[in-house]
Write an enzyme that holds these catalytic residues in place. Structure first.
Site, PDB file in Angstrom:
ATOM      1  N   ASP A 198     -68.203 -26.094 -15.598  1.00  0.00           N
ATOM      2  CA  ASP A 198     -68.295 -27.539 -15.773  1.00  0.00           C
ATOM      3  C   ASP A 198     -68.756 -28.194 -14.478  1.00  0.00           C
ATOM      4  OD1 ASP A 198     -67.644 -27.263 -18.392  1.00  0.00           O
ATOM      5  OD2 ASP A 198     -65.758 -28.385 -18.307  1.00  0.00           O
ATOM      6  N   TYR A 201     -71.271 -32.750 -15.714  1.00  0.00           N
ATOM      7  CA  TYR A 201     -70.798 -33.622 -16.795  1.00  0.00           C
ATOM      8  C   TYR A 201     -71.883 -34.599 -17.258  1.00  0.00           C
ATOM      9  CZ  TYR A 201     -66.108 -31.767 -16.507  1.00  0.00           C
ATOM     10  OH  TYR A 201     -65.034 -30.922 -16.539  1.00  0.00           O
ATOM     11  N   HIS A 329     -64.136 -19.744 -17.975  1.00  0.00           N
ATOM     12  CA  HIS A 329     -63.913 -21.185 -18.043  1.00  0.00           C
ATOM     13  C   HIS A 329     -62.655 -21.542 -18.824  1.00  0.00           C
ATOM     14  CE1 HIS A 329     -64.770 -25.354 -17.585  1.00  0.00           C
ATOM     15  NE2 HIS A 329     -64.771 -25.566 -18.893  1.00  0.00           N
ATOM     16  N   HIS A 339     -56.566 -28.545 -24.578  1.00  0.00           N
ATOM     17  CA  HIS A 339     -57.232 -27.245 -24.770  1.00  0.00           C
ATOM     18  C   HIS A 339     -56.235 -26.106 -25.002  1.00  0.00           C
ATOM     19  CE1 HIS A 339     -60.829 -29.336 -23.690  1.00  0.00           C
ATOM     20  NE2 HIS A 339     -60.460 -29.544 -22.456  1.00  0.00           N
ATOM     21  N   HIS A 368     -57.879 -29.917 -17.033  1.00  0.00           N
ATOM     22  CA  HIS A 368     -58.023 -30.703 -15.810  1.00  0.00           C
ATOM     23  C   HIS A 368     -56.669 -30.889 -15.132  1.00  0.00           C
ATOM     24  CE1 HIS A 368     -61.792 -32.491 -17.937  1.00  0.00           C
ATOM     25  NE2 HIS A 368     -61.953 -31.231 -17.575  1.00  0.00           N
TER      26      HIS A 368
END
Length: 479
Positions: A198, A201, A329, A339, A368
């Site tokens: 990532d 973005y 990831h 997630h 995050h």
């Protein structure tokens, strides 16, 4: 006072609970940090920010970045962009104390994405470099050349110390800038960034605004032009947008960020491996097929990533590269509601291999926040036996989620409760990590939150190598 329901026992209980919860919430060695970051939305830096400054001069090279260019560390891929015309695709390079400049030829690519046309993207591999040597390199032509430098790694060997930085889910907000600054100023002095996916973005903007790929490249140049960033593809690199006619996944990412996947016999740039110092680093793709078929009519059918990893793990020589590190990831062990269990199918496929080959540590992003696990596995489960809880397993990796780079989507601050036994430490803050290999038996990891001073560690652990020193390094064993 009796009418108000007051009692001294209630007061003592409240004081006791207040002391017990001061600093962190602990349960059998598990820690959910009580550090409270000010709740505010992450804000992208404006397009005219100094962090995105275009270098002066006509057609000046920009977005310069490097990564390892072979399997052992004797080559470097240099990448940059020119906006007005292709210009020169050469790289001049020389050692610190040499007056002789060598030359390498690169290639130029461009791409279109919806209504965006890229600049001229250059990739040039410098080969046959000396180990542990400082090199200067120059890109551009005429009056708009730019000069940078890098250090090659020491020669691969079992007791070679080396320090890696860990960053994930960075984006280009003011918080992203703080994360990168903290990494650059950290006295631990990371020499290579392991980036767990990532990047820009850009897909969070209307029509996947690829201008934000350019700004991200200029933002990270201040680090990525001077030390290799080892790339992992995340979900924000997919850029699959059929609603605007974009049906080729990973188009901007694969044009802009090259990796040495062929050096490890990979068939795609999303999974590959490198050796660096005393580490063997395997990069996996959470968003490429990874399953195999056990259906009787199709025995032995496999996907390319599955077949590659099966062969790759068997190649690792722990007498040469003791530290086996995996990057991906989507995390397998994640106690955040964000997630949650998204990595479960990949875990089911590959976790038995990780335990068998004694992987030391797995770094992931996507969530995050920060989280570090104990050494656990869940390989005994099948659909009928009910053994669905992870168990302590000293042959298993430690799983570290470090998707806390600071991107525009903000923090993942919704933890599952109660904290599971496998979770050693977790906190919803932005930051970065440092993994310092000392020798074949010991390494040290520290996590640094952005709110602290540069050298402060909010969490840390000594790692004992699973092949050479497989003693218990769990949190409870070393309290």
């Amino acid at each position: 006072m009796g009418d108000m329901g007051f009692s001294w026992s209630h007061l003592f209980l409240a004081l006791f609970l207040g002391l017990a919860l001061d600093g962190a919430v602990k349960c059998n060695g598990r820690i959910t940090s009580s550090f409270t970051r000010k709740v505010e939305k992450s804000v992208d830096m404006p397009l005219d920010s100094d962090a995105f400054r275009v270098p002066p001069g006509y057609n000046a090279p920009q977005q310069v970045h490097i990564t390892q260019g072979d399997h052992v560390g004797k080559a470097v891929i240099v990448s940059w962009v020119t906006k007005d015309e292709p210009g020169s695709n050469q790289v001049l390079y020389w050692t610190e104390n040499s007056k002789h400049k060598s030359k390498a030829e690169g290639k130029v690519v461009t791409y279109k994405f919806y209504n965006y046309t890229s600049g001229y993207i250059h990739h040039c591999t410098i080969r046959n470099l000396k180990f542990n040597t400082k090199y200067y390199y120059e890109v551009g032509i005429g009056h708009t050349t730019r000069t940078f430098w890098f250090m090659t790694p020491p020669e691969v060997g079992p007791d070679v110390p080396y320090t890696f930085g860990l960053i994930g889910d960075l984006g280009q907000t003011f918080d992203s800038n703080r994360t990168l600054t903290h990494y650059e100023m950290n006295p631990a002095n990371g020499r290579t960034v392991l980036f767990v996916g990532d990047l820009s973005y850009a897909d969070d903007y209307p029509f996947h605004d690829n201008v934000r790929w350019d700004t991200w490249g200029r933002f990270t140049e201040r680090s990525a032009a001077y030390q290799p960033w080892i790339w992992t593809a995340g979900n924000h690199e997919i850029d699959f947008a059929p609603e605007i006619g974009e049906t080729v996944p990973f188009k901007p990412y694969t044009h802009r960020y090259h990796v040495p996947f062929r050096a490890s016999n990979s068939t795609a740039p999303f999974w590959y491996s490198i050796k660096r110092a005393s580490a063997y680093i395997i990069v996996l793709s959470s968003y490429s097929a990874y399953v195999t078929s056990t259906y009787p009519s199709f025995p032995g059918k496999y996907t390319p990533q599955y077949q590659w990893l099966a062969e790759e793990l068997a190649k690792v020589n722990r007498s040469e590269t003791p530290w086996l590190i995996v990057l991906m990831h989507s995390p397998w062990y994640n106690s955040n509601n964000y997630h949650y269990m998204e990595g479960e199918t990949m875990r089911v496929m590959f976790e038995p291999w990780f335990v068998h080959y004694k992987v030391d540590v797995v770094f992931a992003g996507h969530v995050h926040a920060y989280e570090r696990s104990e050494r656990v596995s869940n390989i005994g489960y099948n659909i009928v036996n009910g053994l669905c809880d992870p168990v302590n397993d000293q042959s298993a990796p430690v799983y570290i989620t470090i998707g806390d780079g600071g991107n525009i989507e903000g923090l993942a601050n919704n933890m599952t409760e109660p904290q599971p036994k496998y979770s050693a430490f977790r906190e919803a803050s932005f930051g970065h990590g440092i993994f310092g290999i000392k020798n074949r038996s010991h390494a040290y990891f520290g996590w640094h939150r952005n709110e602290d001073r540069y050298a402060v560690e909010a969490d840390s652990q000594w790692f004992f190598n699973r092949y050479w020193n497989p003693i218990d390094d769990s949190t409870k064993a070393h309290k």
